[in-house]
Design a protein around this motif. Sequence first.
Motif, PDB file in Angstrom:
ATOM      1  N   ILE A  73       3.960   1.816  10.154  1.00 43.60           N
ATOM      2  CA  ILE A  73       4.812   0.746  10.699  1.00 43.60           C
ATOM      3  C   ILE A  73       3.976  -0.243  11.501  1.00 43.60           C
ATOM      4  O   ILE A  73       4.148  -1.459  11.395  1.00 43.60           O
ATOM      5  CB  ILE A  73       5.961   1.335  11.540  1.00 43.60           C
ATOM      6  CG1 ILE A  73       6.954   2.048  10.625  1.00 43.60           C
ATOM      7  CG2 ILE A  73       6.653   0.268  12.372  1.00 43.60           C
ATOM      8  CD1 ILE A  73       7.973   2.914  11.341  1.00 43.60           C
ATOM      9  N   ARG A  74       3.044   0.254  12.283  1.00 37.28           N
ATOM     10  CA  ARG A  74       2.184  -0.600  13.099  1.00 37.28           C
ATOM     11  C   ARG A  74       1.273  -1.463  12.241  1.00 37.28           C
ATOM     12  O   ARG A  74       1.047  -2.628  12.523  1.00 37.28           O
ATOM     13  CB  ARG A  74       1.366   0.260  14.076  1.00 37.28           C
ATOM     14  CG  ARG A  74       0.548  -0.525  15.082  1.00 37.28           C
ATOM     15  CD  ARG A  74      -0.150   0.290  16.140  1.00 37.28           C
ATOM     16  NE  ARG A  74      -1.089   1.349  15.994  1.00 37.28           N
ATOM     17  CZ  ARG A  74      -1.554   2.056  14.954  1.00 37.28           C
ATOM     18  NH1 ARG A  74      -1.160   1.857  13.804  1.00 37.28           N
ATOM     19  NH2 ARG A  74      -2.432   2.992  15.015  1.00 37.28           N
ATOM     20  N   GLN A  75       0.745  -0.911  11.142  1.00 39.82           N
ATOM     21  CA  GLN A  75      -0.221  -1.618  10.308  1.00 39.82           C
ATOM     22  C   GLN A  75       0.437  -2.439   9.181  1.00 39.82           C
ATOM     23  O   GLN A  75      -0.224  -3.286   8.574  1.00 39.82           O
ATOM     24  CB  GLN A  75      -1.188  -0.613   9.673  1.00 39.82           C
ATOM     25  CG  GLN A  75      -2.007   0.159  10.696  1.00 39.82           C
ATOM     26  CD  GLN A  75      -2.768   1.295  10.042  1.00 39.82           C
ATOM     27  OE1 GLN A  75      -3.466   1.085   9.064  1.00 39.82           O
ATOM     28  NE2 GLN A  75      -2.604   2.506  10.561  1.00 39.82           N
ATOM     29  N   TRP A  76       1.709  -2.202   8.907  1.00 38.81           N
ATOM     30  CA  TRP A  76       2.363  -2.800   7.747  1.00 38.81           C
ATOM     31  C   TRP A  76       2.410  -4.332   7.744  1.00 38.81           C
ATOM     32  O   TRP A  76       2.299  -4.939   6.677  1.00 38.81           O
ATOM     33  CB  TRP A  76       3.776  -2.242   7.582  1.00 38.81           C
ATOM     34  CG  TRP A  76       4.327  -2.545   6.225  1.00 38.81           C
ATOM     35  CD1 TRP A  76       5.272  -3.488   5.919  1.00 38.81           C
ATOM     36  CD2 TRP A  76       3.946  -1.938   4.997  1.00 38.81           C
ATOM     37  NE1 TRP A  76       5.505  -3.488   4.572  1.00 38.81           N
ATOM     38  CE2 TRP A  76       4.697  -2.545   3.985  1.00 38.81           C
ATOM     39  CE3 TRP A  76       3.035  -0.942   4.641  1.00 38.81           C
ATOM     40  CZ2 TRP A  76       4.577  -2.191   2.645  1.00 38.81           C
ATOM     41  CZ3 TRP A  76       2.916  -0.583   3.314  1.00 38.81           C
ATOM     42  CH2 TRP A  76       3.680  -1.210   2.337  1.00 38.81           C
ATOM     43  N   MET A 168       4.668  -0.165  -1.427  1.00 45.27           N
ATOM     44  CA  MET A 168       5.517   0.582  -0.509  1.00 45.27           C
ATOM     45  C   MET A 168       4.715   1.738   0.079  1.00 45.27           C
ATOM     46  O   MET A 168       3.793   2.230  -0.568  1.00 45.27           O
ATOM     47  CB  MET A 168       6.734   1.148  -1.246  1.00 45.27           C
ATOM     48  CG  MET A 168       7.668   0.101  -1.782  1.00 45.27           C
ATOM     49  SD  MET A 168       9.058   0.823  -2.680  1.00 45.27           S
ATOM     50  CE  MET A 168       8.236   1.417  -4.129  1.00 45.27           C
ATOM     51  N   PRO A 169       5.058   2.174   1.291  1.00 44.29           N
ATOM     52  CA  PRO A 169       4.401   3.353   1.846  1.00 44.29           C
ATOM     53  C   PRO A 169       4.713   4.590   1.006  1.00 44.29           C
ATOM     54  O   PRO A 169       5.799   4.701   0.440  1.00 44.29           O
ATOM     55  CB  PRO A 169       5.016   3.503   3.243  1.00 44.29           C
ATOM     56  CG  PRO A 169       5.692   2.221   3.529  1.00 44.29           C
ATOM     57  CD  PRO A 169       6.038   1.605   2.209  1.00 44.29           C
ATOM     58  N   SER A 181      11.924   1.776   4.661  1.00 47.53           N
ATOM     59  CA  SER A 181      12.459   0.429   4.421  1.00 47.53           C
ATOM     60  C   SER A 181      11.375  -0.638   4.538  1.00 47.53           C
ATOM     61  O   SER A 181      11.619  -1.732   5.018  1.00 47.53           O
ATOM     62  CB  SER A 181      13.612   0.123   5.383  1.00 47.53           C
ATOM     63  OG  SER A 181      14.658   1.049   5.201  1.00 47.53           O
ATOM     64  N   LEU A 182      10.164  -0.296   4.116  1.00 45.28           N
ATOM     65  CA  LEU A 182       9.053  -1.246   4.110  1.00 45.28           C
ATOM     66  C   LEU A 182       8.655  -1.514   2.667  1.00 45.28           C
ATOM     67  O   LEU A 182       8.482  -0.577   1.881  1.00 45.28           O
ATOM     68  CB  LEU A 182       7.851  -0.678   4.874  1.00 45.28           C
ATOM     69  CG  LEU A 182       8.060  -0.374   6.355  1.00 45.28           C
ATOM     70  CD1 LEU A 182       6.815   0.298   6.925  1.00 45.28           C
ATOM     71  CD2 LEU A 182       8.375  -1.642   7.128  1.00 45.28           C
TER      72      LEU A 182
END
Length: 189
Positions: A73-76, A168-169, A181-182
């Motif tokens: 989430i931090r790196q996305w 997507m992750p 949801s990324l």
Amino acid sequence: PLYYNRTKDGIPRGWISKIKQSMTVLSPQFTTHRMVTDYARDFYMPSYSRWRDLASNDYSKAKELSQWKQDIIRQWPGVKVINAEISARETDVGSGQRVIAEVYLGTIKPADVAVEIFNGRLDSEFNITQSTTQAMEVMEPIGDGKYRYHGQIDVADSGLFGYSVRVMPKHPEMPDNFGLSLIRWIGDL
């Protein structure tokens, strides 16, 4: 016609026989018992097994997954599909089209993402319908957090088709790639 074929007493005996046979064959498929059994087998037991696996060893896998999610989430925000190229604009049915994409992952490892070709028939407004996805594989690092991926679209039908590339992750402990949801599509800023 079977419904209207009635005996002297006005009863459609052939129709009734057919209905009784349908009820005998179909009723076992439409019962609460079958529904509960299906839910238990397909959803509840797999979820319970996954929970047991994540909870084992003092929740070590759950803690690792939680940390992984926080890192992703931090790196996305830096993830980006820079470009994608298809081998040919037109091709014959039964052949394939190779897709090459350049993706910026920053410090995220290629093993932590799924890069996919999203393709399908185009409607009159050039939106992809009847979509399918094909996984892309990392070919090589380009440097500075960039990677080149390749994949193939199998051409099984004629007509107007389109494609896009998405990232997507991905983690082995997540049931699907949509859990965070990324998603990044080519053209996203």
